[in-house]
Design an enzyme around this catalytic site. Structure first.
Site, mmCIF file in Angstrom:
data_model
loop_
_atom_site.group_PDB
_atom_site.id
_atom_site.type_symbol
_atom_site.label_atom_id
_atom_site.label_comp_id
_atom_site.label_asym_id
_atom_site.label_seq_id
_atom_site.Cartn_x
_atom_site.Cartn_y
_atom_site.Cartn_z
ATOM 1 N N HIS A 72 -0.307 5.746 7.367
ATOM 2 C CA HIS A 72 -1.513 4.936 7.151
ATOM 3 C C HIS A 72 -1.603 3.967 8.311
ATOM 4 C CE1 HIS A 72 -4.460 2.150 5.813
ATOM 5 N NE2 HIS A 72 -3.600 1.201 5.560
ATOM 6 N N HIS A 92 -4.445 1.457 11.151
ATOM 7 C CA HIS A 92 -5.745 0.850 11.438
ATOM 8 C C HIS A 92 -6.129 1.215 12.875
ATOM 9 C CE1 HIS A 92 -4.009 -2.486 8.597
ATOM 10 N NE2 HIS A 92 -4.308 -1.393 7.932
ATOM 11 N N HIS A 146 -11.310 -0.323 6.948
ATOM 12 C CA HIS A 146 -9.876 -0.465 6.727
ATOM 13 C C HIS A 146 -9.023 0.342 7.715
ATOM 14 C CE1 HIS A 146 -6.476 -0.420 3.443
ATOM 15 N NE2 HIS A 146 -5.998 -0.442 4.656
ATOM 16 N N GLU A 160 0.799 -1.219 0.000
ATOM 17 C CA GLU A 160 0.000 0.000 0.000
ATOM 18 C C GLU A 160 0.837 1.277 0.000
ATOM 19 O OE1 GLU A 160 -4.124 -0.430 1.793
ATOM 20 O OE2 GLU A 160 -2.810 -1.060 3.409
#
Lengths: 243, 243, 243, 243
Positions: free
Chosen positions: A99, A101, A169, A80
């Site tokens: 990024h 979670h 996500h 990603e």
């Protein structure tokens, strides 16, 4: 301009902090724009943030191509990584991207409730947090942002802001330094947790828009460095003077 | 085919990870099918997962009879080992089984709410999680699966899936390797926790069925090993290359 | 009959476990009936459970009078020791008693909801958990059980059971050994936590009464020692063979 | 009167305890009135509580002016030190003050629910906890109490009490010693957490007013020192005899 070696060191510390504070688990990543080449960024090979060492950090073009292709063959990069390049491409002001979670943010990505700042420390998340749903344009996928097309679509949703959620996500955070994005990440998680608790109690009095602007205007090194020193030491890393 | 010694080592690490991540407390267990004999499995003597050493691992027939009867007399096996044998018997594809009391899954076993995947990392739990109630066929018991008849009834409820809940008791997880079941366990707990939080907020947008399939299709060593390295080190165990 | 020195050692370990597992904070206490004199019990001087050493353990009559009055002058005993004596007096079957402020049980003491076992490991708390309110008989007090009259009133509410809640204060647990009460305490806290979560989701399917009886009937050394070994080591204490 | 060196040591321990128990994160601060000069107080330079050393402690006038201006230039003081001076000015009985962002108290500052004591250990927070909203008089600010005018307005809201909440920001706690305010802080957080959980279950039976008074009347060194020894050691600090 910071030395490359120091910046890599700072990036390693960022990974360790995010893991130690529960913002990332075995997945999630943080990058920094290359200080000398605006068209490149630095990011670890695919590895859990808690385990990352300086030797794991690699250089990528904004399209996500590794500069050291031989090393990339031995140590595969994150699938990603396109999230990072697409945001740097659209936003020249952004110097660092995360990024994650972040657990408390997930419920806001799958229900009809907007995350909004309710605590002064959390004003840095911005006036509101837009939600990106990969299904809208890309349909049934593994939800991974593994092409520049997906990365650019997500970056567009982020717009001029600092935070965006990804349905089912996680989240992305963009800021003007490594310390800045780590700070925003920690207080995005806290705001989400407190907002869930407060929603169960009744109507919430969020920060006034003028308060959000006032807090953002005065969040600088005085604030960021105090938190960074603390989080870095908790994660077993020394504090460096760089900001 | 992995060496038996390495597999036992991997099984010890699995026990330590599950304890360290809060998936098991002093109870619960994880087994692996014997690599050379499909009609046997490896499982610790009755001991808290956090305390298990290689010397605690014993070999059992699918009916739950210990191969080393002398050792089994000195170190009694788990009362509920029948869970493992019954699943291996019904499911030739399954190589590893966990039984746990994963805390956030318990409320889904005693209320009228189905656990369903809502986060991409959690798609591995499967499209849904069936619920087995020992009372339906076996009436008032101590809820322990201490016969092959109970084990087989539970295995039937698991069916072709990877996860099943047990009312007032816990869960079972089946997968194609030790790392696979440990991965599913950790994200089953996370999904349950996030689903409870999201339910309190309103209607949930679960993963699309096609997304669940897409995630499952691409969850392989790249993903499992990254998490395993991290969890193993957190639990004080080294990472081994085996997958 | 265990040696006094070993029993004191076991009592120290119980204190450390209860602190380490979050069942007691700086307050709360655990006692054991004197093995040779049924009219006495052993209890620490007033000190936080996490800090207690063997030298802190003192001997008391059931009325709460310290045997070593000189030591008691230097090291004051717990104000609420009367809880222990009153329960030993009423219940010859009880060998060990805990008083705690177990966090998840508090909401059940101040709202109209009965704690009831919903998980097999938690059946040991008994079919239900009565609630004692010091205000009913004693009016406005500091809520401390600092007389035998209050202790006896509380013991009466406990009756033949193993657990009772105290409104705005905490809980008492009575059992047939130190390991037994520590086990009940840990699963009383877990049951309370899971019951709160499940109540937020809807109607709960509690254990069947016959299941509660079946679990209680088979909870012996096989179960208690497995948990004790694990909790003791987590708290930095060795496992001793005594049960 | 305690020696200045011992008091500074006590203040460092207080900072470490508040961080270790989760009452403060990288922000928040605790002060003590100067033992020899009632018109001065001691407070750390701007630094995360978990990192503070004796050398960080500085002396201030009640108006917030540092006595050692040279040191203050090198090590900037907290922006919000005015909270402390304003409370000491209004309240000659107060010897120690804490400002924190205690997580469970935040929802009570932004919804229409009053924090009220429900557990005997929590009676020290007082009969109720008033709420100060900086926006009422000062409009859109960064919510920081960075002038004496704001500090005095907040102190007025605190009135004769021990605790007050600040909307979208945190709380202040005032008491008659360092150990006293640390004790109140820990139980203010616990009360808030338990009250949120209990509110979700139904109508709460709070402590009777007479009970609150009775608990406050008997909360002295016997209670405060037991908790302090425990918290200090957990935070890696030795227990000192001073109270």
């Amino acid at each position: 301009m910071p030395k490359l070696k120091d910046l890599i060191d700072e990036l390693v510390t960022a990974n360790r902090i995010l893991a130690n504070e529960g913002i990332v688990d075995s997945f999630g990543h943080v990058s920094v724009r290359h200080p000398a080449r605006k068209d490149r960024y630095l990011l670890s090979r695919a590895r859990a943030p808690e385990r990352i060492e300086a030797a794991d950090i690699m250089e990528f073009t904004l399209e996500g191509d590794p500069i050291d292709t031989k090393k990339a063959k031995q140590f595969p990069p994150y699938t990603e990584r396109f999230i990072h390049g697409a945001i740097y491409e659209l936003r020249p002001d952004v110097q660092s991207v995360v990024h994650n979670h972040s657990p408390s943010t997930i419920p806001f990505g799958i229900t009809d409730h907007k995350l909004k700042p309710l605590l002064h420390m959390c004003a840095s998340i911005g006036h509101d947090v837009p939600l990106w749903d990969s299904h809208d344009k890309f349909g049934d996928t593994a939800l991974l942002v593994n092409t520049m097309a997906m990365g650019r679509d997500l970056a567009k949703k982020l717009g001029k802001g600092r935070t965006a959620l990804m349905r089912g996500h996680g989240a992305v955070v963009a800021g003007n330094s490594i310390r800045h994005v780590v700070f925003i990440c920690n207080y995005l998680e806290l705001n989400a947790k407190l907002q869930m608790q407060s929603m169960a109690m009744g109507k919430i009095k969020y920060l006034y828009p003028g308060e959000v602007d006032a807090v953002i205007a005065r969040t600088g090194p005085y604030t960021l460095n105090r938190a960074w020193e603390n989080w870095a030491r908790r994660a077993g890393r020394p504090m460096k003077e760089m900001a």
